[in-house]
Design a protein around this motif. Structure first.
Motif, PDB file in Angstrom:
ATOM      1  N   GLU A  98       0.852  -1.187   0.000  1.00 26.77           N
ATOM      2  CA  GLU A  98       0.000   0.000   0.000  1.00 26.77           C
ATOM      3  C   GLU A  98       0.886   1.236   0.000  1.00 26.77           C
ATOM      4  OE1 GLU A  98      -2.304  -0.598   3.541  1.00 26.77           O
ATOM      5  OE2 GLU A  98      -0.639  -0.121   4.888  1.00 26.77           O
ATOM      6  N   GLY A 132      -4.939   6.115  -2.697  1.00 27.08           N
ATOM      7  CA  GLY A 132      -4.161   4.934  -2.338  1.00 27.08           C
ATOM      8  C   GLY A 132      -3.808   4.103  -3.548  1.00 27.08           C
ATOM      9  N   PHE A 134      -2.200   0.299  -4.638  1.00 23.58           N
ATOM     10  CA  PHE A 134      -2.152  -1.015  -3.989  1.00 23.58           C
ATOM     11  C   PHE A 134      -1.641  -2.078  -4.963  1.00 23.58           C
ATOM     12  CE2 PHE A 134      -5.651   1.547  -2.452  1.00 23.58           C
ATOM     13  CZ  PHE A 134      -5.377   1.607  -1.086  1.00 23.58           C
ATOM     14  N   VAL A 156     -10.668   1.224   2.438  1.00 23.09           N
ATOM     15  CA  VAL A 156      -9.529   2.121   2.648  1.00 23.09           C
ATOM     16  C   VAL A 156      -9.983   3.378   3.379  1.00 23.09           C
ATOM     17  CG1 VAL A 156      -7.646   3.356   1.517  1.00 23.09           C
ATOM     18  CG2 VAL A 156      -8.584   1.270   0.462  1.00 23.09           C
TER      19      VAL A 156
END
Length: 339
Positions: A98, A132, A134, A156
């Motif tokens: 992440e 984010g 990932f 998230v």
């Protein structure tokens, strides 16, 4: 100023200032090994590996959940796990990465840029605001890859990137083939493409109770993003780096003030002018930002930072005296402390 800037004829009045960690060593007393083209790639690969997390579960469980170091919840529908079309039994290994802040985006080589349709006949790479980035992969205990089609979900927390944003969509990242084996690998640059549904519409990422809900059925890199819609006039930017450095052994980035979840790489390089450049008119005029030069020497980072307010066709000049050495933690802390 070097003759290559005279070649461009792009002199501009910029407000420039350097910032550096006082504990870092200025490179005026160092012999820069500009011929060491692998140092930056090795440093960024190490930073990426430092972010890897691993979870293990038994495929016989009805449904499993994990929480990452930052608080992202990973829910997996185990009944959808297949290897070569056959149901999976026994231990399953989840590899997970992440990335949220500027520091990890730069050091792990995972900045976010997407295609912006500037006009009917023109496309340009433009900055993405991320909720984010990932990486998810699953294998059996013996190392066999789980088939795409497995269903899982990332929940998230929006506070990780500054709060709720109802305009986020789902993006898929394609890895660059850095080792020449014909397949993408997650140590290289990632090109982000916006996901669409069966009707060709963008896939929205819903926000529920302070969290983005990203539902997936494929493995690899994925992103919660939106294209930054800067208003007003746009311009180009040119960056002059010290002698001996170019796009083979260094990179240049822009961090926009007030955008903690955006890091834009200037990845075009003019060999004749010896300048990094962004010439697609996607940089907004009159905004405050920081331009970052990054390279490596052995196991040390080399970096320099200039702050500026963008002007038409602005030229940013880095000299050897601007460059300081740093550890990975030094550069992450520096980047995350920018306004």
């Amino acid at each position: 100023m070097k003759t290559k800037l005279l070649f461009m004829g792009l002199f501009a009045a910029l407000i420039l200032s350097s910032c550096a960690n006082e504990e870092n060593q200025n490179t005026s007393d160092l012999k820069l090994k500009a011929e060491d083209n692998n140092s930056l790639a090795i440093l960024q690969s190490k930073a990426l590996n430092d972010l890897r997390q691993q979870f293990v579960f038994d495929a016989g469980e009805e449904r499993v959940s994990f929480k990452s170091k930052s608080g992202v919840k990973i829910d997996i529908n185990t009944s959808t796990l297949r290897v070569k079309g056959n149901p999976v039994s026994g231990p399953v290994v989840v590899e997970y990465i992440e990335i949220f802040g500027r520091g990890d985006m730069l050091t792990a080589n995972k900045t976010a840029s997407g295609i912006s349709n500037q006009s009917e006949n023109q496309e340009a790479v433009a900055p993405l605001v991320t909720g984010g980035e990932f990486y998810v992969n699953m294998t059996t205990e013996e190392g066999e890859n789980i088939d795409d089609g497995a269903e899982y979900q990332l929940t998230v927390p929006t506070e990780l990137t500054g709060g709720d944003d109802e305009d986020m969509t789902s993006w898929t990242g394609e890895e660059e083939d850095t080792n020449g084996d014909g397949e993408g690998d997650d140590d290289g640059d990632v090109t982000w493409d916006e996901d669409t549904d069966e009707n060709g519409d963008d896939k929205d990422v819903p926000v529920e109770e302070g969290a983005y809900i990203l539902t997936l059925d494929r493995f690899g890199w994925c992103n919660i993003d939106k294209l930054e819609q800067f208003g007003g006039e746009k311009t180009n930017i040119f960056v002059d780096v010290p002698n001996g450095f170019d796009n083979n052994n260094s990179k240049v980035y822009i961090a926009f003030d007030g955008q903690i979840n955006m890091m834009f790489r200037i990845d075009d390089y003019d060999n004749a002018a010896q300048l990094f450049q962004n010439i697609n008119n996607v940089i907004p005029l009159g905004v405050q930002c920081h331009v970052i030069f990054a390279s490596g020497q052995g196991n040390q980072w080399l970096y320099a930072v200039k702050s500026l307010t963008t002007v038409p066709n602005g030229v940013v000049v880095f000299t050897q005296g601007d460059i300081v050495t740093a550890t990975q933690n030094d550069i992450i802390n520096m980047l995350n402390s920018l306004p």
